[in-house]
Motif scaffolding. Sequence first.
Motif, PDB file in Angstrom:
ATOM      1  N   LEU A 352       7.786  -1.681  -1.742  1.00 31.42           N
ATOM      2  CA  LEU A 352       6.689  -2.628  -1.485  1.00 31.42           C
ATOM      3  C   LEU A 352       5.634  -1.992  -0.579  1.00 31.42           C
ATOM      4  O   LEU A 352       4.431  -2.112  -0.827  1.00 31.42           O
ATOM      5  N   GLU A 353       6.085  -1.328   0.471  1.00 29.92           N
ATOM      6  CA  GLU A 353       5.152  -0.687   1.397  1.00 29.92           C
ATOM      7  C   GLU A 353       4.309   0.381   0.687  1.00 29.92           C
ATOM      8  O   GLU A 353       3.084   0.463   0.881  1.00 29.92           O
ATOM      9  N   GLN A 354       4.967   1.169  -0.157  1.00 30.12           N
ATOM     10  CA  GLN A 354       4.251   2.247  -0.841  1.00 30.12           C
ATOM     11  C   GLN A 354       3.183   1.700  -1.777  1.00 30.12           C
ATOM     12  O   GLN A 354       2.074   2.248  -1.852  1.00 30.12           O
ATOM     13  N   ARG A 355       3.479   0.614  -2.477  1.00 24.98           N
ATOM     14  CA  ARG A 355       2.512   0.084  -3.436  1.00 24.98           C
ATOM     15  C   ARG A 355       1.318  -0.549  -2.733  1.00 24.98           C
ATOM     16  O   ARG A 355       0.213  -0.554  -3.279  1.00 24.98           O
ATOM     17  N   VAL A 356       1.516  -1.059  -1.529  1.00 28.14           N
ATOM     18  CA  VAL A 356       0.393  -1.605  -0.768  1.00 28.14           C
ATOM     19  C   VAL A 356      -0.373  -0.487  -0.055  1.00 28.14           C
ATOM     20  O   VAL A 356      -1.600  -0.404  -0.119  1.00 28.14           O
ATOM     21  N   ASP A 357       0.365   0.407   0.610  1.00 24.44           N
ATOM     22  CA  ASP A 357      -0.308   1.472   1.377  1.00 24.44           C
ATOM     23  C   ASP A 357      -1.080   2.429   0.475  1.00 24.44           C
ATOM     24  O   ASP A 357      -2.057   3.055   0.917  1.00 24.44           O
ATOM     25  N   SER A 358      -0.676   2.547  -0.783  1.00 22.31           N
ATOM     26  CA  SER A 358      -1.399   3.410  -1.718  1.00 22.31           C
ATOM     27  C   SER A 358      -2.739   2.828  -2.130  1.00 22.31           C
ATOM     28  O   SER A 358      -3.579   3.530  -2.707  1.00 22.31           O
ATOM     29  N   GLY A 359      -2.956   1.554  -1.852  1.00 23.26           N
ATOM     30  CA  GLY A 359      -4.178   0.879  -2.282  1.00 23.26           C
ATOM     31  C   GLY A 359      -4.052   0.231  -3.646  1.00 23.26           C
ATOM     32  O   GLY A 359      -4.960  -0.491  -4.083  1.00 23.26           O
ATOM     33  N   GLU A 360      -2.920   0.446  -4.339  1.00 27.20           N
ATOM     34  CA  GLU A 360      -2.720  -0.167  -5.647  1.00 27.20           C
ATOM     35  C   GLU A 360      -2.637  -1.684  -5.528  1.00 27.20           C
ATOM     36  O   GLU A 360      -3.155  -2.416  -6.382  1.00 27.20           O
ATOM     37  N   MET A 361      -1.987  -2.153  -4.473  1.00 24.74           N
ATOM     38  CA  MET A 361      -1.801  -3.576  -4.248  1.00 24.74           C
ATOM     39  C   MET A 361      -2.329  -3.956  -2.868  1.00 24.74           C
ATOM     40  O   MET A 361      -2.390  -3.118  -1.963  1.00 24.74           O
ATOM     41  N   ALA A 362      -2.679  -5.237  -2.714  1.00 21.25           N
ATOM     42  CA  ALA A 362      -3.225  -5.705  -1.441  1.00 21.25           C
ATOM     43  C   ALA A 362      -2.153  -6.290  -0.531  1.00 21.25           C
ATOM     44  O   ALA A 362      -2.291  -6.264   0.696  1.00 21.25           O
TER      45      ALA A 362
END
Length: 406
Positions: A352-362
Amino acid sequence: MPLIKPFRGLRPAPGRAGDVAAPPYDVLSTAEARVRANGKPWSFLHISKPEIDLPANTDPYAPEVYAKAASNLKAMLDQGILQRDDKDCYYAYRLTMGSHVQTGLVAAAAVADYDSNRIRKHELTRPDKEDDRVRQIEALGAQTGPVLLAYPNSHAADALIATASGGQPDADAIAADGIRHQIWVVRDTALIGQISRIFDAMPTLYIADGHHRSAAASRVAAARRGNAAAQHFLAVIFPHHEMKIMDYNRVVKDLNGMSETDFLARSSERFAIEPSASAVHPAQPGVFGLYLPGRWFTLTVKPELIPHADPVARLDVSLLSDNLLGPVLNITDLRRDKRIDFVGGIRGLRELEQRVDSGEMAAAFALHPTRMTELMAVADAGEIMPPKSTWFEPKLADGLVSHVLD
């Protein structure tokens, strides 16, 4: 018609279980299946995902795909990789994932009891996915993907399955993901009779996973009314108290035009929000983890918003949708809205952290796992679970026992 019956299982030859066992057909993409089956000519993926043996641009629902499945199955039979038992048997099936162990029964379950809702559903099905499973069954003349079922509390059934799984297993394989799969063949006529009687006395069974497979089996049974074997479907039945449901988390692409501050303010109308110094894995229902870039929060739904009398609305997946995803983020159709995605708990909170920190998700939301008792309550009420409510682990393997329709 009895609720379940023994059958002549089609199984890997002695010593071949590790070569044959494969993940369920619906947990791998075609590309992933190609990689997983590379160098493994007897992997059951060649039957369950036969497009991997055809050109890369092949439509996975094309007629030649189902024909390839049939030819691959024939090759495994001709080479003696798969063999069929000479008498009707039950099969004890144990799954071991780390410290978690669950032991159930492989059986042929009555389609009539599925049709009458004695074997209870909790999900909607899609016609295109049903069609795919019908074509697969018809092409193979067999059901190869077991339906995962649960039975309610029964100390007698637990004891019989414990007896059936004593001694050395007939098949023992550790999959690439580290899950151990063990099979014991139940040949003893007296034990088979006891198992049949105990299960037939049960008021109901519950589908945990495999709604499309069971719906397809019902359609095949209707088309093959003169075929006795087709009136049953392949199932693995576990005691509900041994089954493990993991969290099924949500990630969203945007905050519906709001800043993080405004989003938190809107969310606080229905949730108590507290910052957290570490990742939040909710320890109880009604509590959620929220991850925004670089920071975690604990969200606790306000008690007066929990409709305790409604088995669907009181689920955590519903509480999040009804009090935040819908009213705050305007995400109301979980099946079709492209702004939301789902992450199985097996991937951990770091995903979850990776998908948000990558900018893919908010933002990401961590949920408390749905409980088996909650699933059963929804099924008993004749209701439908919201999409992506349950993530069962460990997964059954395809290929260890198949049900031939002869």
